[in-house]
Design a protein around this motif. Structure first.
Motif, PDB file in Angstrom:
ATOM      1  N   ASP A 102       2.279  -0.666  -9.964  1.00 28.32           N
ATOM      2  CA  ASP A 102       2.392   0.152 -11.160  1.00 28.32           C
ATOM      3  C   ASP A 102       1.023   0.626 -11.642  1.00 28.32           C
ATOM      4  OD1 ASP A 102       4.358   1.220 -13.042  1.00 28.32           O
ATOM      5  OD2 ASP A 102       3.283   0.043 -14.540  1.00 28.32           O
ATOM      6  N   GLY A 103      -0.030  -0.128 -11.345  1.00 24.61           N
ATOM      7  CA  GLY A 103      -1.374   0.296 -11.733  1.00 24.61           C
ATOM      8  C   GLY A 103      -1.793   1.555 -11.000  1.00 24.61           C
ATOM      9  N   ILE A 104      -1.567   1.591  -9.684  1.00 20.17           N
ATOM     10  CA  ILE A 104      -1.877   2.798  -8.917  1.00 20.17           C
ATOM     11  C   ILE A 104      -0.991   3.947  -9.387  1.00 20.17           C
ATOM     12  CG2 ILE A 104      -1.902   3.824  -6.618  1.00 20.17           C
ATOM     13  CD1 ILE A 104      -4.087   1.739  -7.131  1.00 20.17           C
ATOM     14  N   GLY A 105       0.285   3.636  -9.663  1.00 18.55           N
ATOM     15  CA  GLY A 105       1.180   4.664 -10.174  1.00 18.55           C
ATOM     16  C   GLY A 105       0.722   5.209 -11.515  1.00 18.55           C
ATOM     17  N   ILE A 139       0.833  -1.207   0.000  1.00 22.64           N
ATOM     18  CA  ILE A 139       0.000   0.000   0.000  1.00 22.64           C
ATOM     19  C   ILE A 139       0.864   1.252   0.000  1.00 22.64           C
ATOM     20  CG2 ILE A 139      -1.672   1.340   1.328  1.00 22.64           C
ATOM     21  CD1 ILE A 139      -2.914  -1.267   2.255  1.00 22.64           C
ATOM     22  N   GLU A 140       1.883   1.273   0.866  1.00 24.96           N
ATOM     23  CA  GLU A 140       2.733   2.466   0.974  1.00 24.96           C
ATOM     24  C   GLU A 140       3.460   2.766  -0.337  1.00 24.96           C
ATOM     25  OE1 GLU A 140       2.568   0.036   3.082  1.00 24.96           O
ATOM     26  OE2 GLU A 140       2.424   0.764   5.159  1.00 24.96           O
ATOM     27  N   TYR A 141       4.049   1.725  -0.927  1.00 24.34           N
ATOM     28  CA  TYR A 141       4.795   1.941  -2.165  1.00 24.34           C
ATOM     29  C   TYR A 141       3.862   2.273  -3.335  1.00 24.34           C
ATOM     30  CZ  TYR A 141       9.348   0.491  -0.364  1.00 24.34           C
ATOM     31  OH  TYR A 141      10.545   0.424   0.316  1.00 24.34           O
ATOM     32  N   ALA A 142       2.675   1.678  -3.364  1.00 22.36           N
ATOM     33  CA  ALA A 142       1.727   1.959  -4.443  1.00 22.36           C
ATOM     34  C   ALA A 142       1.290   3.422  -4.416  1.00 22.36           C
ATOM     35  CB  ALA A 142       0.516   1.034  -4.334  1.00 22.36           C
ATOM     36  N   LEU A 143       0.959   3.923  -3.226  1.00 24.28           N
ATOM     37  CA  LEU A 143       0.549   5.323  -3.098  1.00 24.28           C
ATOM     38  C   LEU A 143       1.707   6.270  -3.392  1.00 24.28           C
ATOM     39  CD1 LEU A 143      -1.708   5.115   0.089  1.00 24.28           C
ATOM     40  CD2 LEU A 143      -2.425   5.255  -2.309  1.00 24.28           C
TER      41      LEU A 143
END
Length: 599
Positions: free
Chosen positions: A524-527, A381-385
């Protein structure tokens, strides 16, 4: 060995040479092929950004008849003009200026809609692509995505010869191309992680992640060079380029070691991590009682000696067609073969170890992880955000940097459209350096979050300096653009490669490597949502002032750094704990040396 998964090109090489590759050769081939594959993906995305000025040309006060001046930097002559330099490629067979429907009052808005269509479909598609990638043959999955992307990129360019002026035609093609392009990233990261354990993963993937910038540069140069033949060639040439890359993947890419009868580095690392954790707990208990043997030699080799007795002592046998003569069921549970042990030591030992010891194929879990379970992996979660905001900054540069340079005075002059596009590739050169440096630092200090946040925070002053002083001279522009590329793309490359691979092979998964593509797709999708938001907002904010755009980018970088705070604290705590343990060992060693005690 799974014969059905061996690529046809590998079969041909075996038949011609009469021998198989070793582990080292396969690992190198995987890195090279996946590098080329994703470079092709990025190259195929560049034509639209290059031909925008052709589809909807803009001639400010200087008009088409402005006379460009020459500005020389070293031996390089840059065409510039006081107002706006003309550009007169072949624009279309039935249009003097631009190409309908992009050359009218709403031309720029429609071009922006094409960008949004691609990025939005990509961000949605990548989540499903990762879910499918963990369940399908990644070689066939990549081949389908690359060939499909190439076909639809070519169809976009064919609109030039077919004289298509329907906006819906190009809009639908962008949506489909975005969906097909989403197959690339989760698949290539999963394949590379299958072959490379955690040893120097940050550095290896930092170098490997240069494919993004390499693809951007190659795509820009090919598309720009084809413009004078007609804008359709920019798309067709790069569409063919990615189709050829898909054929290369189908013919030679080996997805995982087990497909050719080799052991998995991840399996060996998983055993080592579990064993190291047991040893660490035992050592802490012994330190409290003073019973640990801390002679200099044993201190340095403590973990290694604790594992080495479990290495199989079966006499070495040669591998025939990748098969071991030692049945896997005869191995003790949790034991290491020599080959697996070599995978967690030095890379130069791997080749010899493979050829001189029994090594069964991978037996990692075959059950793919669920989408919800992937979100529960610590750090996802942290890295995605964080990547949402990092990619927002990176893709704003990707889509708007040539335009920004074109409309920014450099030493009182403006660069031409072509030279502004060529100069923008300097940002990608900085991105290559940033990815390598970030990966190396994260390996050296075993601190992914801390390394990423360092670059994120450094990007704030770098962005401000680029905006404030980039127009002073061409040298200032190049230097500050390179610095911005290093700081912006460094954490982008680190999070999308090494971090995603780490989380996809997290210890909590218990040797199940079937989460790699899913975790990579989530992050990568959230990014990619941020990648769509950044360029979209820039189109509106830049109308008022470019200062507002850079404030938005700097604020996004600040938020990205803050989101990693929890992980940074955990990494610092672990480093301090390790230092305290080491200090206790050294203190006990000195006490033993002083008393002459023998254990």
């Amino acid at each position: 060995m799974n014969g059905s998964k061996v690529p046809p090109g590998i079969y041909c090489i075996r038949a011609i040479s009469g021998r198989d590759f070793g582990l080292r050769e396969y690992r190198v081939s995987v890195l090279v092929i996946t590098f080329i594959a994703y470079a092709c993906y990025h190259a195929s995305r560049k034509p639209l950004s290059i031909v925008k000025s052709v589809l909807d040309p803009e001639y400010p006060s200087g008009g088409r008849d402005s006379n460009p001046a020459d500005f020389t930097l070293g031996n390089i002559s840059w065409a510039i003009s006081p107002a706006s330099s003309p550009q007169a490629p072949i624009l279309g067979r039935d249009s003097e200026v631009g190409w309908g429907p992009f050359n009218g009052k709403f031309g720029k808005a429609r071009l922006g809609d094409l960008d949004l269509a691609f990025l939005a479909s990509y961000s949605i598609g990548i989540i499903f692509a990762g879910h499918l990638g963990d369940r399908l043959d990644l070689r066939m999955f990549l081949t389908f995505g690359m060939v499909g992307s190439g076909i639809f990129v070519c169809l976009f360019g064919m609109g030039y010869w077919w004289d298509v002026h329907l906006f819906s035609y190009y809009f639908i093609l962008q949506i489909i191309t975005g969906l097909l392009s989403s197959t690339g990233w989760p698949a290539v990261v999963a394949v590379v992680a299958h072959w490379h354990g955690k040893y120097r993963r940050g550095l290896i993937m930092g170098i490997w992640s240069a494919h993004t910038s390499t693809g951007n540069i190659v795509g820009s140069l090919i598309a720009a060079s084809a413009l004078h033949h007609g804008w359709g060639w920019s798309f067709v040439l790069l569409g063919i380029f990615i189709i050829l890359g898909g054929i290369l993947v189908f013919s030679f890419l080996v997805v995982e070691p087990g497909d050719v009868g080799l052991p998995s580095p991840y399996e060996a690392y998983s055993k080592l991590e579990q064993k190291s954790e047991e040893i660490r707990e035992e050592k802490e208990n012994l330190l409290d009682t003073g019973k640990i043997d801390v002679s200099s030699k044993l201190t340095e080799m403590h973990i290694e000696l604790s594992i080495r007795p479990k290495v199989s002592e079966t006499p070495s046998t040669a591998i025939v067609n990748g098969n071991s003569s030692q049945p896997q069921e005869e191995r003790a549970k949790g034991s290491f073969t020599r080959t697996e042990y070599s995978l967690v030591l030095e890379d130069q030992q791997i080749g010899d170890a493979i050829e001189n010891c029994p090594c069964p194929s991978s037996t990692m879990g075959d059950t793919a992880i669920g989408f919800v379970d992937a979100w529960k992996i610590p750090g996802v979660i942290e890295y995605a955000l964080c990547l949402f905001f990092v990619k927002l900054v990176a893709y704003t540069f990707l889509f708007w940097l040539p335009f920004y340079i074109r409309h920014t005075k450099i030493a009182g002059m403006y660069l031409s459209d072509k030279m502004a596009g060529n100069l923008s590739t300097i940002f990608d050169v900085g991105g290559v350096l940033g990815g390598i440096i970030a990966g190396h630092l994260s390996d050296k200090y075993n601190a992914r979050a801390t390394s990423a946040s360092f670059f994120v925070y450094c990007s704030i002053p770098a962005l401000c300096a680029f905006r404030a002083y980039g127009g002073v001279s061409l040298i200032h522009m190049i230097a500050l653009m390179t610095l911005a590329g290093v700081c912006v793309n460094g954490p982008y490359a680190l999070i999308t490669t090494a971090v995603s691979a780490d989380l996809g092979t997290h210890i909590s998964l218990k040797e199940n490597a079937k989460a790699l593509a899913t975790v990579t797709a989530i992050i990568d999708g959230i990014g990619s949502v941020g990648a769509a938001v950044g360029p979209f907002l820039t189109g509106y904010v830049s109308v008022g002032s470019w200062n507002g755009v850079f404030v938005m980018l700097a604020f996004s970088s600040l938020i990205a750094g803050i989101l990693l705070t929890k992980l940074i604290v955990a990494e610092v705590r672990d480093m301090l704990s390790s230092q305290r343990t080491l200090a206790m060992v050294e203190l006990r060693q000195k006490e033993i040396a002083g008393t002459g005690e023998i254990l």
